[in-house]
Enzyme design. Structure first.
Site, PDB file in Angstrom:
ATOM      1  N   ARG A  79       4.820 -22.087  42.918  1.00  0.00           N
ATOM      2  CA  ARG A  79       4.376 -21.187  41.234  1.00  0.00           C
ATOM      3  C   ARG A  79       3.206 -21.499  41.288  1.00  0.00           C
ATOM      4  O   ARG A  79       2.705 -20.246  40.627  1.00  0.00           O
ATOM      5  CB  ARG A  79       5.775 -21.647  40.091  1.00  0.00           C
ATOM      6  N   ASN A  97       1.655 -22.823  25.815  1.00  0.00           N
ATOM      7  CA  ASN A  97       2.306 -21.415  26.017  1.00  0.00           C
ATOM      8  C   ASN A  97       3.877 -21.871  26.636  1.00  0.00           C
ATOM      9  O   ASN A  97       5.018 -20.684  26.488  1.00  0.00           O
ATOM     10  CB  ASN A  97       1.238 -20.543  26.832  1.00  0.00           C
ATOM     11  N   TYR A 155      16.242 -23.845  19.819  1.00  0.00           N
ATOM     12  CA  TYR A 155      15.636 -22.625  20.376  1.00  0.00           C
ATOM     13  C   TYR A 155      14.373 -22.379  19.350  1.00  0.00           C
ATOM     14  O   TYR A 155      13.393 -22.795  18.898  1.00  0.00           O
ATOM     15  CB  TYR A 155      15.840 -21.516  20.705  1.00  0.00           C
ATOM     16  N   LYS A 193      10.887 -24.106  17.821  1.00  0.00           N
ATOM     17  CA  LYS A 193       9.725 -23.017  17.144  1.00  0.00           C
ATOM     18  C   LYS A 193       9.168 -23.044  15.611  1.00  0.00           C
ATOM     19  O   LYS A 193       7.522 -23.573  15.491  1.00  0.00           O
ATOM     20  CB  LYS A 193      10.162 -21.618  17.793  1.00  0.00           C
ATOM     21  N   VAL A 195       8.692  -9.157  22.576  1.00  0.00           N
ATOM     22  CA  VAL A 195       8.284  -8.915  23.952  1.00  0.00           C
ATOM     23  C   VAL A 195       8.367  -8.935  24.796  1.00  0.00           C
ATOM     24  O   VAL A 195       9.482 -10.072  25.312  1.00  0.00           O
ATOM     25  CB  VAL A 195       6.497  -9.202  23.591  1.00  0.00           C
ATOM     26  N   THR A 235       8.831  -9.899  27.871  1.00  0.00           N
ATOM     27  CA  THR A 235       8.352 -10.689  29.195  1.00  0.00           C
ATOM     28  C   THR A 235       9.896 -11.133  29.841  1.00  0.00           C
ATOM     29  O   THR A 235      11.255 -10.893  29.040  1.00  0.00           O
ATOM     30  CB  THR A 235       8.350 -12.230  28.621  1.00  0.00           C
TER      31      THR A 235
END
Ligand SMILES: NC(=O)c1ccc[n+]([C@@H]2O[C@H](COP(=O)([O-])OP(=O)(O)OC[C@H]3O[C@@H](n4cnc5c(N)ncnc54)[C@H](OP(=O)(O)O)[C@@H]3O)[C@@H](O)[C@H]2O)c1
Length: 258
Positions: free
Chosen positions: A37, A81, A153, A157, A184, A186
């Site tokens: 990666r 991120n 999740y 956050k 968004v 992704t």
């Protein structure tokens, strides 16, 4: 010009933020989960300084990421991120026995914050879903609760905002803020996500490097380069400390006091 380290910069918002930072003339170190990666990420972000490698689901590899970053010298900003989404349909245990989503989204930014030589700015990627996170901080490892991927999740956050605000309070010489990028398109958000992708990654870049007085604040929460009111629970300093203590316990890594 600033030197910035971005976790999870092989794809999505992290990679877009890295590309923008390089375009603006900043020096950027990428992070990916594997060497393969890393090669791909460096080809997508030509001009990036280098890439460090490690799977943030593993405490040992996360510690190694911090060591690799420190070996490169000091940074002006670190953007936390990297993240995994809400689609895990069961509790996936990491090699450390923790829920995968908690390990990557909560514990890894805690460990990296504690172990990376302190930058001038820290940016934490949260989500609007933090508003429905469980502020009781009970059963962080999901050992007693029936698994719910979306809740797990959302909890992590919320933790990211607790972490940003705890650091802002404990380390007054560092600007530490959290943001939600919006829903968004992704890999995580999915192709049909409705919000403005451009504004999503620009906000983390802005918080990391801009001299705009609106960006050079600490202990705030943002959406599309504007302050937004986070869950009131995130201002509870006892809860912030509770999360830090739990992360120290899970990871064996203590957060330096000041
Ligand atoms: N997209 C949205 O709608 C949305 C909404 C709210 C908040 N966010 C937050 O924004 C941040 C970025 O999300 P995104 O939408 O850009 O997601 P993405 O496209 O899925 O990218 C996530 C990045 O994190 C990396 N990553 C995930 N698990 C990792 C691990 N165990 N070790 C190392 N790297 C790992 C991924 O690496 P690989 O490429 O190898 O998988 C990738 O580079 C996340 O924190 C997310 O919670 C996103």
């Amino acid at each position: 010009m600033a030197r910035v380290f971005i976790t999870g910069s092989s794809d999505g918002l992290g990679r877009m933020a890295a590309q923008l930072l390089v375009e603006q003339g900043h020096s950027v170190v990428l992070h990916t989960r594997s060497q393969q990666r890393a090669k791909e990420a460096l080809s997508f972000v030509p001009g990036a300084e280098s890439a460090v490698v490690g799977d943030l689901a593993s405490i040992a590899q996360t510690r190694s990421v911090a060591e690799q970053v420190n070996a490169l010298g000091s940074f002006d900003a670190v953007i936390h991120n990297a993240g995994v989404g809400y689609r895990e349909s069961r509790r996936i245990a990491t090699e450390d026995g923790l829920p995968h989503v908690f390990a990557v989204n909560t514990l890894a930014p805690y460990i990296l914050t504690a172990l990376i030589e302190r930058p001038k700015r820290l940016v934490y990627l949260s989500s609007g879903l933090h508003q429905s996170g469980d502020a009781s901080l009970k059963d962080l490892a999901w050992e007693r609760r029936a698994w719910q991927g979306l809740q797990a999740y959302s909890d992590t956050k919320l933790h990211d905002v607790f972490l940003a605000f705890a650091i802002a309070r404990r380390w007054p010489d560092v600007l530490s803020n959290a943001l939600e990028p919006g829903w968004v398109a992704t890999k995580m958000g999915g192709a049909g996500a409705p919000d403005d992708l451009d504004a999503g990654y620009r906000t983390q870049v802005w918080l990391a490097v801009s001299d705009d007085p609106a960006a050079t604040v600490t202990g705030e929460y943002f959406y599309h380069m504007r302050r937004r009111r986070p869950s009131p629970a995130t201002r509870d300093t006892d809860r912030q400390e509770m999360l830090l203590a739990a992360c120290a316990q899970f990871s064996g890594v203590k957060l330096p006091n000041r």
